[in-house]
Design an enzyme around this catalytic site. Structure first.
Site, PDB file in Angstrom:
ATOM      1  N   ARG A 193       0.845  -1.194   0.000  1.00  0.00           N
ATOM      2  CA  ARG A 193       0.000   0.000   0.000  1.00  0.00           C
ATOM      3  C   ARG A 193       0.880   1.244   0.000  1.00  0.00           C
ATOM      4  O   ARG A 193       1.949   1.263   0.612  1.00  0.00           O
ATOM      5  CB  ARG A 193      -0.874   0.037   1.253  1.00  0.00           C
ATOM      6  CG  ARG A 193      -1.968  -0.988   1.282  1.00  0.00           C
ATOM      7  CD  ARG A 193      -2.900  -0.740   2.455  1.00  0.00           C
ATOM      8  NE  ARG A 193      -2.279  -0.966   3.742  1.00  0.00           N
ATOM      9  CZ  ARG A 193      -1.846  -0.023   4.569  1.00  0.00           C
ATOM     10  NH1 ARG A 193      -1.969   1.247   4.251  1.00  0.00           N
ATOM     11  NH2 ARG A 193      -1.300  -0.333   5.719  1.00  0.00           N
TER      12      ARG A 193
ATOM     13  N   TYR B 233      -1.288  -3.572  -6.874  1.00  0.00           N
ATOM     14  CA  TYR B 233      -1.027  -4.378  -5.675  1.00  0.00           C
ATOM     15  C   TYR B 233      -2.090  -4.224  -4.600  1.00  0.00           C
ATOM     16  O   TYR B 233      -2.504  -3.104  -4.273  1.00  0.00           O
ATOM     17  CB  TYR B 233       0.332  -3.970  -5.068  1.00  0.00           C
ATOM     18  CG  TYR B 233       0.889  -5.033  -4.152  1.00  0.00           C
ATOM     19  CD1 TYR B 233       1.693  -6.054  -4.660  1.00  0.00           C
ATOM     20  CD2 TYR B 233       0.567  -5.059  -2.804  1.00  0.00           C
ATOM     21  CE1 TYR B 233       2.178  -7.049  -3.833  1.00  0.00           C
ATOM     22  CE2 TYR B 233       1.047  -6.051  -1.973  1.00  0.00           C
ATOM     23  CZ  TYR B 233       1.859  -7.045  -2.489  1.00  0.00           C
ATOM     24  OH  TYR B 233       2.335  -8.031  -1.686  1.00  0.00           O
ATOM     25  N   GLY B 234      -2.453  -5.344  -4.015  1.00  0.00           N
ATOM     26  CA  GLY B 234      -3.214  -5.437  -2.775  1.00  0.00           C
ATOM     27  C   GLY B 234      -4.191  -4.314  -2.471  1.00  0.00           C
ATOM     28  O   GLY B 234      -5.130  -4.040  -3.222  1.00  0.00           O
ATOM     29  N   GLY B 235      -3.919  -3.685  -1.356  1.00  0.00           N
ATOM     30  CA  GLY B 235      -4.836  -2.661  -0.847  1.00  0.00           C
ATOM     31  C   GLY B 235      -5.008  -1.477  -1.779  1.00  0.00           C
ATOM     32  O   GLY B 235      -5.996  -0.745  -1.682  1.00  0.00           O
TER      33      GLY B 235
ATOM     34  N   LYS C  49      -9.556  -2.284   1.579  1.00  0.00           N
ATOM     35  CA  LYS C  49      -9.239  -1.115   2.402  1.00  0.00           C
ATOM     36  C   LYS C  49     -10.023   0.113   1.935  1.00  0.00           C
ATOM     37  O   LYS C  49     -10.459   0.929   2.737  1.00  0.00           O
ATOM     38  CB  LYS C  49      -7.743  -0.826   2.363  1.00  0.00           C
ATOM     39  CG  LYS C  49      -6.875  -1.989   2.821  1.00  0.00           C
ATOM     40  CD  LYS C  49      -7.174  -2.376   4.245  1.00  0.00           C
ATOM     41  CE  LYS C  49      -6.191  -3.403   4.766  1.00  0.00           C
ATOM     42  NZ  LYS C  49      -6.468  -3.758   6.160  1.00  0.00           N
TER      43      LYS C  49
ATOM     44  N   HIS D  51     -11.028  -1.902  11.406  1.00  0.00           N
ATOM     45  CA  HIS D  51      -9.885  -2.731  11.002  1.00  0.00           C
ATOM     46  C   HIS D  51      -9.692  -3.799  12.076  1.00  0.00           C
ATOM     47  O   HIS D  51      -8.772  -3.720  12.889  1.00  0.00           O
ATOM     48  CB  HIS D  51      -8.653  -1.819  10.888  1.00  0.00           C
ATOM     49  CG  HIS D  51      -7.454  -2.463  10.286  1.00  0.00           C
ATOM     50  ND1 HIS D  51      -6.172  -2.044  10.548  1.00  0.00           N
ATOM     51  CD2 HIS D  51      -7.329  -3.495   9.409  1.00  0.00           C
ATOM     52  CE1 HIS D  51      -5.314  -2.781   9.874  1.00  0.00           C
ATOM     53  NE2 HIS D  51      -5.984  -3.676   9.181  1.00  0.00           N
TER      54      HIS D  51
ATOM     55  N   SER E  65      -1.567  -2.996  10.873  1.00  0.00           N
ATOM     56  CA  SER E  65      -1.148  -3.919   9.823  1.00  0.00           C
ATOM     57  C   SER E  65       0.053  -4.737  10.270  1.00  0.00           C
ATOM     58  O   SER E  65       0.979  -4.207  10.890  1.00  0.00           O
ATOM     59  CB  SER E  65      -0.771  -3.129   8.576  1.00  0.00           C
ATOM     60  OG  SER E  65      -1.828  -2.278   8.229  1.00  0.00           O
TER      61      SER E  65
ATOM     62  N   CYS F  28       0.509  -7.038  12.522  1.00  0.00           N
ATOM     63  CA  CYS F  28       0.750  -7.259  13.964  1.00  0.00           C
ATOM     64  C   CYS F  28       0.190  -8.614  14.396  1.00  0.00           C
ATOM     65  O   CYS F  28      -0.022  -8.845  15.585  1.00  0.00           O
ATOM     66  CB  CYS F  28       0.098  -6.166  14.793  1.00  0.00           C
ATOM     67  SG  CYS F  28       1.078  -4.676  14.892  1.00  0.00           S
ATOM     68  N   GLY F  29      -0.122  -9.475  13.440  1.00  0.00           N
ATOM     69  CA  GLY F  29      -0.541 -10.827  13.796  1.00  0.00           C
ATOM     70  C   GLY F  29      -2.050 -11.007  13.900  1.00  0.00           C
ATOM     71  O   GLY F  29      -2.505 -11.936  14.575  1.00  0.00           O
ATOM     72  N   LYS F  30      -2.828 -10.185  13.217  1.00  0.00           N
ATOM     73  CA  LYS F  30      -4.292 -10.355  13.291  1.00  0.00           C
ATOM     74  C   LYS F  30      -4.708 -11.709  12.721  1.00  0.00           C
ATOM     75  O   LYS F  30      -5.547 -12.395  13.294  1.00  0.00           O
ATOM     76  CB  LYS F  30      -5.022  -9.250  12.513  1.00  0.00           C
ATOM     77  CG  LYS F  30      -5.127  -7.949  13.260  1.00  0.00           C
ATOM     78  CD  LYS F  30      -6.357  -7.125  12.892  1.00  0.00           C
ATOM     79  CE  LYS F  30      -6.499  -6.855  11.426  1.00  0.00           C
ATOM     80  NZ  LYS F  30      -5.409  -5.990  10.918  1.00  0.00           N
TER      81      LYS F  30
ATOM     82  N   ASP G 224      -9.501  -9.284   9.209  1.00  0.00           N
ATOM     83  CA  ASP G 224      -9.024  -7.928   8.874  1.00  0.00           C
ATOM     84  C   ASP G 224     -10.067  -6.823   9.046  1.00  0.00           C
ATOM     85  O   ASP G 224      -9.703  -5.722   9.400  1.00  0.00           O
ATOM     86  CB  ASP G 224      -8.513  -7.927   7.420  1.00  0.00           C
ATOM     87  CG  ASP G 224      -7.651  -6.719   7.103  1.00  0.00           C
ATOM     88  OD1 ASP G 224      -6.824  -6.346   7.950  1.00  0.00           O
ATOM     89  OD2 ASP G 224      -7.803  -6.150   6.004  1.00  0.00           O
TER      90      ASP G 224
ATOM     91  N   ARG H  29       2.288 -12.003  -0.109  1.00  0.00           N
ATOM     92  CA  ARG H  29       0.918 -12.275   0.358  1.00  0.00           C
ATOM     93  C   ARG H  29       0.378 -13.596  -0.152  1.00  0.00           C
ATOM     94  O   ARG H  29       0.776 -14.071  -1.223  1.00  0.00           O
ATOM     95  CB  ARG H  29      -0.018 -11.164  -0.146  1.00  0.00           C
ATOM     96  CG  ARG H  29       0.301  -9.786   0.388  1.00  0.00           C
ATOM     97  CD  ARG H  29      -0.293  -9.576   1.748  1.00  0.00           C
ATOM     98  NE  ARG H  29       0.243  -8.408   2.423  1.00  0.00           N
ATOM     99  CZ  ARG H  29      -0.307  -7.911   3.525  1.00  0.00           C
ATOM    100  NH1 ARG H  29      -1.383  -8.457   4.054  1.00  0.00           N
ATOM    101  NH2 ARG H  29       0.234  -6.867   4.122  1.00  0.00           N
TER     102      ARG H  29
ATOM    103  N   ARG I  66       2.297  -3.226  18.342  1.00  0.00           N
ATOM    104  CA  ARG I  66       3.614  -3.846  18.513  1.00  0.00           C
ATOM    105  C   ARG I  66       4.416  -2.878  19.365  1.00  0.00           C
ATOM    106  O   ARG I  66       4.880  -1.850  18.875  1.00  0.00           O
ATOM    107  CB  ARG I  66       4.203  -3.990  17.111  1.00  0.00           C
ATOM    108  CG  ARG I  66       5.422  -4.818  16.957  1.00  0.00           C
ATOM    109  CD  ARG I  66       5.813  -4.851  15.479  1.00  0.00           C
ATOM    110  NE  ARG I  66       5.043  -5.808  14.732  1.00  0.00           N
ATOM    111  CZ  ARG I  66       5.344  -7.091  14.596  1.00  0.00           C
ATOM    112  NH1 ARG I  66       6.451  -7.565  15.143  1.00  0.00           N
ATOM    113  NH2 ARG I  66       4.578  -7.895  13.895  1.00  0.00           N
TER     114      ARG I  66
ATOM    115  N   ASN J  35      -1.481 -17.082  23.384  1.00  0.00           N
ATOM    116  CA  ASN J  35      -2.352 -15.921  23.587  1.00  0.00           C
ATOM    117  C   ASN J  35      -3.732 -16.352  24.092  1.00  0.00           C
ATOM    118  O   ASN J  35      -4.495 -15.533  24.611  1.00  0.00           O
ATOM    119  CB  ASN J  35      -2.478 -15.112  22.289  1.00  0.00           C
ATOM    120  CG  ASN J  35      -1.165 -14.429  21.918  1.00  0.00           C
ATOM    121  OD1 ASN J  35      -0.317 -14.209  22.790  1.00  0.00           O
ATOM    122  ND2 ASN J  35      -0.987 -14.112  20.652  1.00  0.00           N
TER     123      ASN J  35
HETATM  124  O1  O2Y Z   1       0.223  -4.275   1.182  1.00  0.00           O
HETATM  125  C1  O2Y Z   1      -0.933  -4.351   0.786  1.00  0.00           C
HETATM  126  O2  O2Y Z   1      -1.326  -3.827  -0.262  1.00  0.00           O
HETATM  127  C2  O2Y Z   1      -1.897  -5.075   1.538  1.00  0.00           C
HETATM  128  S1  O2Y Z   1      -2.181  -4.324   3.048  1.00  0.00           S
HETATM  129  C3  O2Y Z   1      -3.204  -5.405   3.940  1.00  0.00           C
HETATM  130  C4  O2Y Z   1      -3.682  -6.552   3.364  1.00  0.00           C
HETATM  131  C5  O2Y Z   1      -4.498  -7.390   4.080  1.00  0.00           C
HETATM  132  C6  O2Y Z   1      -4.843  -7.041   5.338  1.00  0.00           C
HETATM  133  N1  O2Y Z   1      -4.391  -5.914   5.898  1.00  0.00           N
HETATM  134  C7  O2Y Z   1      -3.558  -5.112   5.243  1.00  0.00           C
HETATM  135  C8  O2Y Z   1      -3.111  -3.903   5.981  1.00  0.00           C
HETATM  136  O3  O2Y Z   1      -2.223  -3.182   5.570  1.00  0.00           O
HETATM  137  O4  O2Y Z   1      -3.669  -3.652   7.055  1.00  0.00           O
HETATM  138 MN    MN Z   2      -5.261  -4.929   7.577  1.00  0.00          MN
END
Ligand code: O2Y
Ligand code: MN
Length: 605
Positions: free
Chosen positions: A76, A218-220, A227, A247, A269, A271-273, A294, A386, A417, A515
């Protein structure tokens, strides 16, 4: 061009918008997604033909693909993400802003002809079960087959969505282009995108609402349901409509006696969700089932409790570090029908990444497409590599994960974190104090965004990159939930920190399945049990209240985990005072009051 589309919908606003974007983007072809399995197979073939996808070994990883992005397009891009309103104050101090009208003019020029030589895909998608009154429909127009394949896993796509939309339903127009038109006879590349980092635009217009994304695949940045719609646009809608778009993971914790409690958790982002959401508890008899990793949409139900649902249908999880030790359920989830982005490719045609719990192969092809051996001085997988995997394949998916009414939440966790200061777990005194705790959250940064890693940044409610309006107003919206129901029916709020380190730098808490010990205490607290001691920052587990049976935790580590260092907290409060200044008069007075009350408690008054 929209003629073919007209046979699928009678929605005049949708048809008008599609006609407009076809005229603007000038694609060679237009394809409307029906969401079928055949179509998914076809799209993957297209992506393979372009070199975007490599099919993995069908015996080892059936129906799975690997994609390698361009090295300039790996995460992102927060500095290129905008919230555009008429007045800057409505976007607030934590968002990049530009005047809505000016930005639209600019984007129209940028998008002009951006899909020349390419196919435009129209993706009707629903965030939340199709037809549920709580779901939101988006129409993503994109020139990326990679995006179509990923959206098909992550959201509910296709004809059924158009049927639910009818001829006059609400939808969010989401326009996406990789920003790489092709001239006649120009060869394509496996990952087209805008190479100039300052020419990417991830833009939200919450007042329309609409989304325009240019230059990244890419992704987000590109899967606009996630997002962009389900957090930034949805948070703005939620404020107007009286609900919360967060989130957050959602999990169900079941006790050995079979009692269930649903927990939502907001963590920044990476942090282990995902690990927490599908954890295997080490405590015998306890069970975790996963509803989402997420995003949670939460609203007050008819009984006055807060109900959460996951608007997504897949996981887009961080691959490096995911192993049978850290997250066996994730490992089982992406055994098939999954897409991997920027992982290493073994000579057998499987994927590999750092800390996968599998010895590094003697040779592989790294995420940049180069030969790699364990002696190489670079990583095989990108740190933000990913996996995209269907939620229904998770071995511990909760039977209610698609319940359109959601599930009643008993506890909300905030966290981050934090190597120091923040104890393992503490509980808010009440809702207002809990909102204060969420507003004060911070975390050391990771590779999930492009800023420097390991730096502490305030990340209120883990929503810093995702809040679609003024964060001060967002705090006020959270506070207002107490006025929408009997506050006693709202979830209890906790803060957790799995990442506290000792002076020598070792993690004090084992994390992962352990945990569950913290979750058990939370479970007991919301049920009226669980012993606690009151401290200036909140209620901490009383000595002996955490179930540590079978765990060899040095006494000094436990003490450090459950110590409130008053000096460090005075500094924390001073930093927060300074941070709060950013919000000016949009900071709710109740939060100023909470901060002053914290300072007084820390000074023993
Ligand atoms: O890096 C990306 O484009 C993905 S970011 C992402 C993807 C899945 C869940 N959470 C996140 C985040 O950045 O919180
Ligand atoms: Mn996320």
């Amino acid at each position: 061009m929209a003629a073919a589309f007209e046979t699928l919908t009678k929605h005049s606003r949708l048809l008008a918008w599609l006609t407009e974007v076809v005229q603007l983007c000038k694609p060679d072809n237009v394809y409307t997604c029906d969401g079928s399995a055949e179509e998914y197979g076809y799209i993957c073939e297209v992506a393979m033909k372009h070199g975007t996808f490599t099919r993995l070994n069908d015996t080892l990883r059936p129906d799975c693909f690997l994609a390698r992005s361009h090295p300039s397009d790996v995460a992102r891009v927060e500095d290129r993400t905008f919230i555009c309103t008429n007045d800057q104050i409505e976007a607030g101090p934590t968002n990049n802003w530009a005047p809505a009208r000016e930005m639209k003019r600019k984007l129209c020029a940028i998008f002009d002809g951006c899909m020349e030589g390419r196919t435009m895909y129209i993706i009707p998608f629903s965030m939340g079960p199709v037809g549920s009154p709580f779901s939101k429909i988006g129409i993503e127009v994109t020139d990326s087959a990679y995006v179509v394949a990923n959206m098909t896993i992550m959201t509910r796509v296709g004809t059924k969505v158009l049927e639910a939309l009818g001829s006059d339903g609400e939808f969010v127009p989401c326009l996406h282009s990789v920003g790489a038109p092709l001239k006649p006879f120009q060869g394509d590349v496996p990952w087209p995108c805008e190479r100039d980092p300052n020419h990417k635009y991830i833009v939200h217009f919450p007042d329309d609402p609409s989304i325009w994304s240019y230059g990244s695949g890419y992704g987000g940045n590109a899967l606009l349901g996630k997002k962009c719609l389900a957090l930034r646009i949805a948070s703005a809608l939620a404020r107007k409509e009286g609900w919360l778009a967060e989130h957050m993971l959602i999990l169900c914790l079941t006790s050995p006696e079979g009692e269930k409690r649903y927990i939502a958790g907001a963590f920044p982002s990476a942090c282990g969700k995902t690990n927490l959401a599908m954890m295997r508890p080490t405590l015998p008899g306890w069970k975790v089932t996963c509803l989402g990793d997420d995003i949670a949409w939460m609203r007050i139900g008819e009984d006055g409790r807060l109900y959460a649902m996951n608007p997504e249908t897949g996981f887009f999880g961080v691959a490096p570090g995911t192993s049978y030790d850290t997250n066996p359920n994730a490992m089982e989830t992406f055994t098939r029908n999954s897409i991997f982005t920027n992982a290493g490719l073994t000579d057998e045609g499987d994927i590999w990444w750092e800390d996968m719990g599998v010895p590094a192969p003697a040779h592989l092809i790294d995420w940049e497409g180069d030969d790699w051996t364990p002696d190489s001085d670079r990583k095989a997988a990108h740190p933000n590599a990913r996996f995209t995997a269907p939620a229904e394949q998770c071995p511990v998916i909760d039977p209610d994960w698609e319940n359109p009414s959601g599930v009643p939440i008993s506890a909300i966790l905030f966290g981050g974190r934090r190597a120091g200061t923040v104890p393992l777990v503490y509980e808010a005194f009440d809702w207002e104090h809990g909102v204060f705790m969420g507003s004060a959250a911070g975390s050391e940064t990771t590779a999930a965004n492009l800023s420097k890693t390991g730096v502490l940044r305030h990340d209120p409610f883990a929503m810093l990159p995702f809040c679609g309006y003024n964060m001060g107003d967002y705090f006020a919206h959270w506070l207002s939930m107490a006025g929408r129901t009997d506050p006693q029916k709202l979830p209890r709020i906790f803060f957790v920190n799995w990442f506290r380190k000792g002076e020598d730098g070792h993690f004090l808490w084992p994390g992962y399945g352990d945990n569950s010990r913290v979750l058990k205490w939370i479970f007991e607290r919301v049920g009226g049990g669980g012993q606690a001691v009151k401290t200036p920052i909140g209620n901490l587990p009383a000595p002996g209240a955490l179930d540590l049976s079978g765990l060899e935790l040095p006494a000094a580590d436990l003490e450090a985990l459950l110590t409130v260092d008053v000096g460090a907290w005075k500094q924390e409060a001073a930093d927060l005072s300074e941070y709060y200044e950013e919000f000016g008069d949009r900071l709710p007075t109740a939060l100023r009051g909470q901060l002053e009350a914290l300072k007084e408690r820390l000074h023993g008054r």
